[in-house]
Scaffold this motif. Structure first.
Motif, PDB file in Angstrom:
ATOM      1  N   GLU A  60      23.210   7.148  43.045  1.00  0.00           N
ATOM      2  CA  GLU A  60      23.965   6.398  44.034  1.00  0.00           C
ATOM      3  C   GLU A  60      24.886   7.360  44.766  1.00  0.00           C
ATOM      4  OE1 GLU A  60      25.971   3.144  42.136  1.00  0.00           O
ATOM      5  OE2 GLU A  60      24.165   2.515  41.079  1.00  0.00           O
ATOM      6  N   TYR A  61      24.861   7.302  46.081  1.00  0.00           N
ATOM      7  CA  TYR A  61      25.676   8.183  46.905  1.00  0.00           C
ATOM      8  C   TYR A  61      26.810   7.394  47.531  1.00  0.00           C
ATOM      9  CZ  TYR A  61      21.941  11.598  46.464  1.00  0.00           C
ATOM     10  OH  TYR A  61      21.026  12.486  45.966  1.00  0.00           O
ATOM     11  N   GLY A  62      27.908   8.082  47.848  1.00  0.00           N
ATOM     12  CA  GLY A  62      29.018   7.456  48.557  1.00  0.00           C
ATOM     13  C   GLY A  62      30.322   7.608  47.799  1.00  0.00           C
ATOM     14  N   VAL A  63      31.319   6.836  48.183  1.00  0.00           N
ATOM     15  CA  VAL A  63      32.642   6.892  47.568  1.00  0.00           C
ATOM     16  C   VAL A  63      32.530   6.552  46.085  1.00  0.00           C
ATOM     17  CG1 VAL A  63      34.976   5.919  47.620  1.00  0.00           C
ATOM     18  CG2 VAL A  63      33.722   6.262  49.752  1.00  0.00           C
ATOM     19  N   SER A  64      33.164   7.375  45.245  1.00  0.00           N
ATOM     20  CA  SER A  64      33.142   7.220  43.785  1.00  0.00           C
ATOM     21  C   SER A  64      31.727   7.351  43.209  1.00  0.00           C
ATOM     22  CB  SER A  64      33.766   5.890  43.349  1.00  0.00           C
ATOM     23  OG  SER A  64      35.108   5.835  43.728  1.00  0.00           O
ATOM     24  N   ARG A  65      30.849   7.968  43.934  1.00  0.00           N
ATOM     25  CA  ARG A  65      29.472   8.210  43.476  1.00  0.00           C
ATOM     26  C   ARG A  65      29.141   9.677  43.745  1.00  0.00           C
ATOM     27  NH1 ARG A  65      30.365   3.854  41.475  1.00  0.00           N
ATOM     28  NH2 ARG A  65      29.379   1.897  41.980  1.00  0.00           N
TER      29      ARG A  65
ATOM     30  N   PRO B  23      28.545  12.748  45.871  1.00  0.00           N
ATOM     31  CA  PRO B  23      28.938  13.018  47.261  1.00  0.00           C
ATOM     32  C   PRO B  23      27.723  13.197  48.167  1.00  0.00           C
ATOM     33  CG  PRO B  23      30.144  14.416  45.729  1.00  0.00           C
ATOM     34  CD  PRO B  23      29.065  13.738  44.936  1.00  0.00           C
ATOM     35  N   GLU B  24      27.814  12.656  49.376  1.00  0.00           N
ATOM     36  CA  GLU B  24      26.758  12.841  50.369  1.00  0.00           C
ATOM     37  C   GLU B  24      26.588  14.343  50.614  1.00  0.00           C
ATOM     38  OE1 GLU B  24      24.855  10.518  51.714  1.00  0.00           O
ATOM     39  OE2 GLU B  24      25.936   8.794  50.924  1.00  0.00           O
TER      40      GLU B  24
END
Length: 174
Positions: free
Chosen positions: A17-22, A24-25
């Motif tokens: 899972e990418y994104g905030v708190s995951r 990093p892109e």
């Protein structure tokens, strides 16, 4: 506030899972980089010989369970594509004047992943801990068709000496 690019080491069970708190892109995801033996023909096999106090473990179920390899125990990769993950926790090194690890093979087997998983258990280290560390590891493995990753950034004396000597079946590197 993380770097725009990097490497994220992820356990295989975690969702990507990418994104905030995951994750990093822009980051590359890598899993544990175990030394892996893959059968390139049915009925291929390998065994380990060496000093009884070296830690060499094997998983035949993609890392779900691990067993300590017994010296000279034949591990059969019944079908083409079957894999064995190999690791160990040998922080002082694998081979030296008092101790050694050597693999023997039959059939056709491609090695991939990092030999460093025999040192740190996960294959992320790039520091070889001693002279002659991987000396003769695959010597005379005529069934070895592909060499694994050798990611070290500095090479102690004799660390890869005779590692692939006599490996006449090698046709490609990692």
């Amino acid at each position: 506030d993380v770097a725009p690019a990097g490497i994220f080491f992820c356990r295989e069970k975690l969702p990507l899972e990418y994104g905030v708190s995951r994750i990093p892109e822009g980051w590359t995801v890598k899993y544990n980089n175990y030394l892996t033996f893959t059968a390139e023909e049915d009925g291929s096999s390998f065994s380990y010989s060496g000093s009884f106090y070296r830690d060499v473990q094997c998983s035949l179920d993609n890392g779900e369970t691990w067993v300590k390899l017994k010296r000279w125990e034949k591990i059969i990769l019944a079908k083409k594509g079957d894999k064995a993950l190999i690791r160990g926790y040998n922080k002082e090194g694998l081979n030296n004047e008092q101790a050694y690890v050597h693999f023997s093979m039959a059939g056709a087997i491609a090695a991939s992943g990092s030999v460093m998983s025999l040192i740190d258990g996960i294959g992320r280290s790039t520091e070889i801990p001693c002279n002659s560390c991987f000396r003769c590891l695959f010597e005379n493995c005529t069934s070895l068709t592909q060499a694994p990753e050798l990611p070290a950034t500095s090479l102690p004396y004799g660390c890869y000496e005779f590692m692939f000597s006599g490996c006449t079946g090698l046709t490609r590197g990692a």
